[in-house]
Design a protein around this motif. Structure first.
Motif, mmCIF file in Angstrom:
data_model
loop_
_atom_site.group_PDB
_atom_site.id
_atom_site.type_symbol
_atom_site.label_atom_id
_atom_site.label_comp_id
_atom_site.label_asym_id
_atom_site.label_seq_id
_atom_site.Cartn_x
_atom_site.Cartn_y
_atom_site.Cartn_z
ATOM 1 N N VAL A 136 1.104 -1.252 -0.036
ATOM 2 C CA VAL A 136 0.038 -0.102 -0.429
ATOM 3 C C VAL A 136 0.816 1.876 -0.523
ATOM 4 O O VAL A 136 1.688 1.494 0.204
ATOM 5 C CB VAL A 136 -1.238 0.170 1.273
ATOM 6 C CG1 VAL A 136 -1.742 -1.375 1.279
ATOM 7 C CG2 VAL A 136 0.002 -0.477 1.863
ATOM 8 N N VAL A 137 0.745 2.404 -0.522
ATOM 9 C CA VAL A 137 0.997 3.390 -0.618
ATOM 10 C C VAL A 137 0.207 4.982 -0.001
ATOM 11 O O VAL A 137 -0.754 5.056 0.402
ATOM 12 C CB VAL A 137 1.031 3.862 -1.843
ATOM 13 C CG1 VAL A 137 1.982 5.083 -2.395
ATOM 14 C CG2 VAL A 137 1.444 2.983 -3.207
ATOM 15 N N THR A 138 1.081 5.560 0.778
ATOM 16 C CA THR A 138 0.796 6.836 0.961
ATOM 17 C C THR A 138 1.544 7.776 0.888
ATOM 18 O O THR A 138 3.032 7.548 1.642
ATOM 19 C CB THR A 138 0.356 7.056 2.789
ATOM 20 O OG1 THR A 138 1.518 6.709 3.918
ATOM 21 C CG2 THR A 138 -0.547 5.938 2.687
ATOM 22 N N ASP A 139 1.793 9.156 0.275
ATOM 23 C CA ASP A 139 2.877 10.365 -0.021
ATOM 24 C C ASP A 139 2.310 11.135 0.401
ATOM 25 O O ASP A 139 1.444 11.799 1.232
ATOM 26 C CB ASP A 139 3.493 9.947 -1.074
ATOM 27 C CG ASP A 139 4.400 10.397 -1.736
ATOM 28 O OD1 ASP A 139 5.038 11.396 -0.472
ATOM 29 O OD2 ASP A 139 5.477 9.096 -2.030
ATOM 30 N N GLU A 140 2.682 12.681 -0.787
ATOM 31 C CA GLU A 140 2.208 13.930 -0.229
ATOM 32 C C GLU A 140 0.876 14.437 -0.378
ATOM 33 O O GLU A 140 0.569 15.399 0.216
ATOM 34 C CB GLU A 140 2.798 14.490 -1.317
ATOM 35 C CG GLU A 140 4.915 14.528 -1.108
ATOM 36 C CD GLU A 140 5.104 15.463 -2.274
ATOM 37 O OE1 GLU A 140 4.573 16.582 -2.325
ATOM 38 O OE2 GLU A 140 5.845 15.668 -2.575
ATOM 39 N N PRO A 141 0.141 13.510 -1.115
ATOM 40 C CA PRO A 141 -1.080 13.656 -1.337
ATOM 41 C C PRO A 141 -1.859 13.250 0.350
ATOM 42 O O PRO A 141 -3.202 13.664 0.531
ATOM 43 C CB PRO A 141 -2.037 12.719 -2.878
ATOM 44 C CG PRO A 141 -0.437 12.937 -3.522
ATOM 45 C CD PRO A 141 1.111 12.593 -2.484
ATOM 46 N N GLY A 142 -1.404 12.736 0.802
ATOM 47 C CA GLY A 142 -2.232 12.082 2.027
ATOM 48 C C GLY A 142 -2.968 10.839 2.218
ATOM 49 O O GLY A 142 -3.364 10.169 1.348
ATOM 50 N N LEU A 143 -4.071 11.348 3.145
ATOM 51 C CA LEU A 143 -4.906 10.256 2.874
ATOM 52 C C LEU A 143 -6.289 9.936 2.039
ATOM 53 O O LEU A 143 -7.217 11.161 2.827
ATOM 54 C CB LEU A 143 -5.223 9.052 4.201
ATOM 55 C CG LEU A 143 -4.516 9.115 5.436
ATOM 56 C CD1 LEU A 143 -5.327 9.106 6.984
ATOM 57 C CD2 LEU A 143 -4.667 7.429 4.689
ATOM 58 N N THR A 144 -6.073 10.318 0.749
ATOM 59 C CA THR A 144 -7.140 10.986 -0.103
ATOM 60 C C THR A 144 -8.231 9.711 0.067
ATOM 61 O O THR A 144 -8.277 8.517 0.374
ATOM 62 C CB THR A 144 -6.441 11.058 -1.932
ATOM 63 O OG1 THR A 144 -6.272 9.648 -2.009
ATOM 64 C CG2 THR A 144 -5.361 11.897 -2.091
ATOM 65 N N PRO A 145 -9.574 9.591 -0.462
ATOM 66 C CA PRO A 145 -10.488 8.176 -0.344
ATOM 67 C C PRO A 145 -10.366 7.362 -1.288
ATOM 68 O O PRO A 145 -10.818 6.448 -0.577
ATOM 69 C CB PRO A 145 -11.389 9.479 -1.030
ATOM 70 C CG PRO A 145 -11.831 10.991 -0.752
ATOM 71 C CD PRO A 145 -9.859 11.022 -0.911
ATOM 72 N N ASP A 146 -9.740 7.483 -2.409
ATOM 73 C CA ASP A 146 -8.551 6.088 -2.485
ATOM 74 C C ASP A 146 -8.170 5.914 -2.413
ATOM 75 O O ASP A 146 -7.704 4.692 -2.023
ATOM 76 C CB ASP A 146 -8.815 6.185 -4.978
ATOM 77 C CG ASP A 146 -10.355 6.569 -4.689
ATOM 78 O OD1 ASP A 146 -10.944 6.604 -4.812
ATOM 79 O OD2 ASP A 146 -9.315 6.850 -6.650
ATOM 80 N N VAL A 147 -6.622 6.501 -1.454
ATOM 81 C CA VAL A 147 -5.782 6.289 -0.991
ATOM 82 C C VAL A 147 -6.227 5.240 0.539
ATOM 83 O O VAL A 147 -5.676 4.086 0.901
ATOM 84 C CB VAL A 147 -4.719 6.726 -0.531
ATOM 85 C CG1 VAL A 147 -3.804 6.467 0.132
ATOM 86 C CG2 VAL A 147 -3.617 7.349 -1.764
ATOM 87 N N SER A 148 -6.937 5.525 0.640
ATOM 88 C CA SER A 148 -8.210 5.118 2.294
ATOM 89 C C SER A 148 -9.197 3.517 1.783
ATOM 90 O O SER A 148 -8.571 2.970 2.455
ATOM 91 C CB SER A 148 -8.693 6.490 3.013
ATOM 92 O OG SER A 148 -8.380 7.489 3.624
#
Length: 317
Positions: A136-148
């Motif tokens: 899984v990934v988190t980066d500069e955009p943070g916890l966007t809806p799709d990342v979450s």
């Protein structure tokens, strides 16, 4: 394979980072699949002679995962190759996911959960090759809806199968703490999580915070000079090992034999040490000279990977 056979394991690597639509319609001038397979086999054979026995290939959808292509390498190389499932996005998923899933236009169950579980329990793309980890990934955009959404699906699949979750994080933004909070709140045992790229930062307070949550940290960009500094990573490993944290550190490179993102000619000029053999040839001698014990080096290269890659008894039951 039995966990006892894993041996020295590089826990965060790639063989081929591709872009299927670009590769099909606008092929990269340096990409030749047959030559790339030969190059990867030669590199892995060299790793085997250096003592490496297993490489975890964290190339997942979003990075051009091709298990059939990697299978050609696995058939010829003595090093064990482990595949991964998950989805690589730091912001948005492809349009398909906007309409599929609970409460969406087409509806149905969460497709990410179904995809992850199929890869883990049945095999990837009909190959019968089962994934061993979730990425899984988190980066500069943070916890966007799709990342979450990806993190939530990973948590479901992790608890069903007991495999580890290995992350791409941005340690300068301390996103590993977000990952641990979200995964932990979803019921994941944080002892089953590796927060990737943690070694990029010299902020040892942040690293200790991750470790004290029970997670393992990845010092896994060795040789990646345009992003991380070997001196910083070596100093952190020496310090944290002396503090008793060697049982929760893994070492790797995040390297590739071919990457569309940073192709071989660019790497040769700008990051010549960003290779899968850099740890064995350059970094381990530095760690030994700095006083890291043989037992701690074994923990960071072999025992920690064996612990993580053995599915948890609770989930397996």
């Amino acid at each position: 394979m039995p966990a006892a056979d894993l041996g020295w394991t590089l826990t965060h690597e790639h063989l081929f980072v591709l872009s299927p639509e670009l590769d099909r319609d606008h092929p990269h001038p340096e990409w030749d699949p047959d030559a790339a397979v030969d190059r990867a086999v030669a590199g892995l054979e060299e790793l085997y002679d250096l003592g490496v026995r297993t490489v975890v290939d964290l190339t997942v959808p979003g990075l051009g995962r091709d298990v059939t292509l990697v299978g050609r390498v696995a058939a010829r190389a003595r090093v064990n190759l482990l595949a991964a499932t998950g989805w690589y996005t730091d912001a948005v998923l492809p349009p398909y996911f906007r309409t599929h899933g609970p409460g969406r236009l087409i509806g149905g169950p969460e497709p990410l959960v179904e995809m992850f579980l199929r890869d883990l329990e049945e095999g990837v793309a009909g190959t019968g090759v089962r994934a061993a980890v979730i990425k899984v990934v988190t980066d500069e955009p943070g916890l966007t809806p799709d990342v979450s959404r990806v993190l939530a699906a990973a948590a479901v699949a992790q608890q069903r199968t007991g495999v580890p979750v290995v992350t791409h994080s941005n340690p300068h933004l301390r996103t590993g703490l977000d990952q641990l909070r979200v995964l932990g709140d979803a019921g994941v045992d944080l002892r089953r999580v590796v927060v990737g790229h943690s070694g990029d930062t010299p902020d040892r307070g942040y690293l200790r915070a991750l470790l004290d949550h029970g997670a393992t940290i990845g010092v896994d960009r060795l040789g990646m000079a345009h992003v991380a500094d070997d001196d910083v990573m070596v100093d952190s490993v020496v310090t944290l090992a002396a503090e008793g944290y060697a049982d929760r550190i893994v070492l790797s490179h995040d390297a590739a034999y071919f990457s569309r993102v940073t192709p071989p000619s660019w790497r040769r000029e700008h990051a010549p040490h960003w290779r899968h053999d850099h740890l064995a040839r350059c970094v381990l001698p530095r760690l030994r000279a700095a006083g890291v014990s043989a037992d701690d080096l074994d923990r960071m290269t072999t025992h920690n990977a064996r612990r993580l890659l053995t599915p948890s008894v609770e989930a397996a039951a």
